[in-house]
Design a protein around this motif. Structure first.
Motif, PDB file in Angstrom:
ATOM      1  N   TYR A   1       0.831  -1.213   0.000  1.00 56.80           N
ATOM      2  CA  TYR A   1       0.000   0.000   0.000  1.00 56.80           C
ATOM      3  C   TYR A   1       0.862   1.258   0.000  1.00 56.80           C
ATOM      4  N   ALA A   2       2.023   1.210   0.653  1.00 56.26           N
ATOM      5  CA  ALA A   2       2.896   2.374   0.739  1.00 56.26           C
ATOM      6  C   ALA A   2       3.508   2.738  -0.614  1.00 56.26           C
ATOM      7  N   GLU A   3       3.452   1.809  -1.577  1.00 56.85           N
ATOM      8  CA  GLU A   3       4.038   2.050  -2.896  1.00 56.85           C
ATOM      9  C   GLU A   3       3.029   2.578  -3.915  1.00 56.85           C
ATOM     10  N   ARG A   4       1.808   2.849  -3.458  1.00 56.92           N
ATOM     11  CA  ARG A   4       0.765   3.191  -4.424  1.00 56.92           C
ATOM     12  C   ARG A   4       1.081   4.485  -5.184  1.00 56.92           C
ATOM     13  N   GLY A   5       1.703   5.470  -4.516  1.00 56.21           N
ATOM     14  CA  GLY A   5       2.034   6.719  -5.193  1.00 56.21           C
ATOM     15  C   GLY A   5       3.060   6.540  -6.294  1.00 56.21           C
ATOM     16  N   PRO A   6       4.245   5.994  -5.977  1.00 59.61           N
ATOM     17  CA  PRO A   6       5.242   5.772  -7.027  1.00 59.61           C
ATOM     18  C   PRO A   6       4.757   4.853  -8.138  1.00 59.61           C
ATOM     19  N   ARG A   7       3.983   3.828  -7.780  1.00 67.47           N
ATOM     20  CA  ARG A   7       3.482   2.913  -8.806  1.00 67.47           C
ATOM     21  C   ARG A   7       2.476   3.624  -9.721  1.00 67.47           C
ATOM     22  N   THR A   8       1.685   4.542  -9.158  1.00 73.11           N
ATOM     23  CA  THR A   8       0.751   5.316  -9.985  1.00 73.11           C
ATOM     24  C   THR A   8       1.500   6.240 -10.925  1.00 73.11           C
ATOM     25  N   ASP A   9       2.536   6.902 -10.417  1.00 71.69           N
ATOM     26  CA  ASP A   9       3.332   7.781 -11.279  1.00 71.69           C
ATOM     27  C   ASP A   9       3.972   6.995 -12.415  1.00 71.69           C
ATOM     28  N   ARG A  10       4.507   5.811 -12.113  1.00 74.84           N
ATOM     29  CA  ARG A  10       5.118   4.991 -13.158  1.00 74.84           C
ATOM     30  C   ARG A  10       4.084   4.582 -14.196  1.00 74.84           C
ATOM     31  N   ALA A  11       2.882   4.222 -13.731  1.00 74.19           N
ATOM     32  CA  ALA A  11       1.824   3.846 -14.670  1.00 74.19           C
ATOM     33  C   ALA A  11       1.467   5.009 -15.591  1.00 74.19           C
ATOM     34  N   LEU A  12       1.313   6.202 -15.034  1.00 74.60           N
ATOM     35  CA  LEU A  12       0.987   7.365 -15.852  1.00 74.60           C
ATOM     36  C   LEU A  12       2.089   7.651 -16.868  1.00 74.60           C
ATOM     37  N   ASP A  13       3.354   7.413 -16.473  1.00 76.18           N
ATOM     38  CA  ASP A  13       4.465   7.676 -17.372  1.00 76.18           C
ATOM     39  C   ASP A  13       4.546   6.656 -18.507  1.00 76.18           C
ATOM     40  N   LEU A  14       4.248   5.382 -18.213  1.00 72.35           N
ATOM     41  CA  LEU A  14       4.503   4.320 -19.178  1.00 72.35           C
ATOM     42  C   LEU A  14       3.270   3.847 -19.955  1.00 72.35           C
ATOM     43  N   LEU A  15       2.083   4.098 -19.430  1.00 71.05           N
ATOM     44  CA  LEU A  15       0.875   3.625 -20.116  1.00 71.05           C
ATOM     45  C   LEU A  15       0.771   4.112 -21.564  1.00 71.05           C
ATOM     46  N   PRO A  16       1.027   5.390 -21.847  1.00 64.03           N
ATOM     47  CA  PRO A  16       0.868   5.833 -23.246  1.00 64.03           C
ATOM     48  C   PRO A  16       1.710   5.030 -24.228  1.00 64.03           C
ATOM     49  N   ALA A  17       2.961   4.767 -23.887  1.00 66.74           N
ATOM     50  CA  ALA A  17       3.819   4.002 -24.788  1.00 66.74           C
ATOM     51  C   ALA A  17       3.375   2.549 -24.891  1.00 66.74           C
ATOM     52  N   LEU A  18       2.961   1.966 -23.769  1.00 66.08           N
ATOM     53  CA  LEU A  18       2.479   0.588 -23.797  1.00 66.08           C
ATOM     54  C   LEU A  18       1.234   0.467 -24.669  1.00 66.08           C
ATOM     55  N   LEU A  19       0.320   1.410 -24.539  1.00 65.85           N
ATOM     56  CA  LEU A  19      -0.910   1.365 -25.336  1.00 65.85           C
ATOM     57  C   LEU A  19      -0.617   1.562 -26.818  1.00 65.85           C
ATOM     58  N   ALA A  20       0.420   2.323 -27.114  1.00 67.54           N
ATOM     59  CA  ALA A  20       0.792   2.571 -28.515  1.00 67.54           C
ATOM     60  C   ALA A  20       1.537   1.401 -29.135  1.00 67.54           C
ATOM     61  N   GLY A  21       1.786   0.344 -28.358  1.00 68.05           N
ATOM     62  CA  GLY A  21       2.484  -0.806 -28.882  1.00 68.05           C
ATOM     63  C   GLY A  21       3.987  -0.640 -28.959  1.00 68.05           C
ATOM     64  N   GLU A  22       4.526   0.368 -28.280  1.00 67.46           N
ATOM     65  CA  GLU A  22       5.960   0.597 -28.284  1.00 67.46           C
ATOM     66  C   GLU A  22       6.665  -0.353 -27.312  1.00 67.46           C
ATOM     67  N   ARG A  23       7.939  -0.553 -27.534  1.00 64.57           N
ATOM     68  CA  ARG A  23       8.722  -1.396 -26.627  1.00 64.57           C
ATOM     69  C   ARG A  23       9.059  -0.588 -25.382  1.00 64.57           C
ATOM     70  N   VAL A  24       8.690  -1.129 -24.227  1.00 67.14           N
ATOM     71  CA  VAL A  24       8.860  -0.429 -22.957  1.00 67.14           C
ATOM     72  C   VAL A  24       9.647  -1.317 -22.007  1.00 67.14           C
ATOM     73  N   ARG A  25      10.618  -0.737 -21.348  1.00 67.01           N
ATOM     74  CA  ARG A  25      11.411  -1.467 -20.375  1.00 67.01           C
ATOM     75  C   ARG A  25      10.674  -1.477 -19.041  1.00 67.01           C
ATOM     76  N   ILE A  26      10.317  -2.664 -18.566  1.00 63.95           N
ATOM     77  CA  ILE A  26       9.680  -2.831 -17.260  1.00 63.95           C
ATOM     78  C   ILE A  26      10.536  -3.807 -16.468  1.00 63.95           C
ATOM     79  N   GLY A  27      11.202  -3.305 -15.448  1.00 64.93           N
ATOM     80  CA  GLY A  27      12.113  -4.141 -14.692  1.00 64.93           C
ATOM     81  C   GLY A  27      13.264  -4.582 -15.573  1.00 64.93           C
ATOM     82  N   ALA A  28      13.453  -5.886 -15.670  1.00 67.62           N
ATOM     83  CA  ALA A  28      14.563  -6.433 -16.465  1.00 67.62           C
ATOM     84  C   ALA A  28      14.127  -6.862 -17.859  1.00 67.62           C
ATOM     85  N   HIS A  29      12.886  -6.530 -18.228  1.00 67.37           N
ATOM     86  CA  HIS A  29      12.351  -7.063 -19.478  1.00 67.37           C
ATOM     87  C   HIS A  29      11.836  -5.946 -20.383  1.00 67.37           C
ATOM     88  N   ASN A  30      11.917  -6.180 -21.680  1.00 73.08           N
ATOM     89  CA  ASN A  30      11.268  -5.319 -22.659  1.00 73.08           C
ATOM     90  C   ASN A  30       9.864  -5.863 -22.925  1.00 73.08           C
TER      91      ASN A  30
END
Length: 287
Positions: free
Chosen positions: A119-148
């Motif tokens: 629960y304490a990570e909800r803020g940073p995880r929300t910010d990361r989602a807002l940052d990465l969702l547009p590229a993920l939805l566009a079908g772009e290659r996105v680095r998440i953790g150790a994986h593309n």
């Protein structure tokens, strides 16, 4: 003042059982009445029966043609990010591009525990989602953790409205959103938030406001609804509920429009859902 759209929260399972109406009928009814959007919230556990937001909104999309399908609000941070993006992309694809994606970081801590997310990570995880969702939805290659990660099919980015009335939410909306989506606040607070958003954002943003009430005769009055809001959320709610005739409701909706709102989303605190939807549609036409 520009045109303001009006949406409606679809009935809960309890209201569906009480009124003899299912989600499909309700979605079609809202579209036929002329509403601009239908909405559902994202709840894992609430103490009351509820449907999964993705399955429910997909159902609403499948039985309608025009009306926008709104997540109010979706919580990507409680899910693995790639999975959240896949759900959003699927809804956007199935609805034919009619999704409006409200994004929030809230919910009871018990829901996060049930999902095995800190629960304490909800803020940073929300910010990361807002940052990465547009590229993920566009079908772009996105680095998440150790994986593309590269998702398919790619979809057009839906409008992303950041939920909550807090200063953090306004900053998020200015930085990474297409709109700001507070709930249960008066027009004066909407106007103050709109001014702050304009200071922070590099371009205009939508402002949607979630509200509640009951229209017409034979339903709970403002004081009773306000007491229920205060009990549930611990806020001063005396002036918040929208009640009265369609004309009176239209006057209240216009107060939000004057404060800068481009969309109002209303849930019903009392009354039969179909009747309330029809009265709200009258108010919308009066705008």
């Amino acid at each position: 003042m520009g045109e303001m759209k009006v949406g409606v929260v679809l009935p809960s399972l309890e209201v569906q059982a009480r009124d003899g109406i299912d989600l499909r009928v309700a979605a079609r009814h809202a579209e036929a009445a002329g509403m601009d959007s239908v909405w559902l919230g994202d709840h894992l556990m609430t103490g009351r029966p509820s449907l999964d937001i993705v399955a429910a909104l997909a159902t609403a999309a499948a039985v309608t043609d025009r009306i926008s399908i709104g997540a109010g609000v979706f919580v990507p941070a409680i899910r693995p990010l790639a999975w959240a993006a896949k759900q959003v992309a699927s809804l956007q694809h199935l609805s034919g591009g009619r999704l409006i994606l409200g994004v929030g970081s809230g919910g009871d801590a018990r829901q996060w525990a049930a999902a095995e997310v800190d629960y304490a990570e909800r803020g940073p995880r929300t910010d990361r989602a807002l940052d990465l969702l547009p590229a993920l939805l566009a079908g772009e290659r996105v680095r998440i953790g150790a994986h593309n990660v590269e998702l398919s099919p790619a979809v057009t980015r839906p409008p992303i409205w950041v939920g909550n009335a807090s200063p953090i939410a306004i900053r998020r909306a200015a930085r990474a959103g297409d709109g700001w989506f507070p709930s249960l606040i008066p027009p004066a607070q909407v106007a103050a938030g709109a001014a702050r958003l304009a200071e922070l954002a590099d371009s205009p943003r939508d402002i949607a406001v979630g509200t509640t009430g009951a229209l017409g005769d034979g339903v709970s009055g403002r004081a009773r609804i306000a007491a229920a809001i205060a009990n549930a959320y611990g806020i001063e709610a005396a002036g918040l509920p929208i009640v009265g005739s369609p004309d009176e409701a239209a006057h209240r909706l216009n107060e939000f429009r004057a404060a800068g709102a481009t969309h109002v989303v209303m849930g019903f605190a009392d009354g039969r859902w179909r009747d309330q939807c029809d009265l709200l549609a009258q108010s919308r036409h009066l705008l």
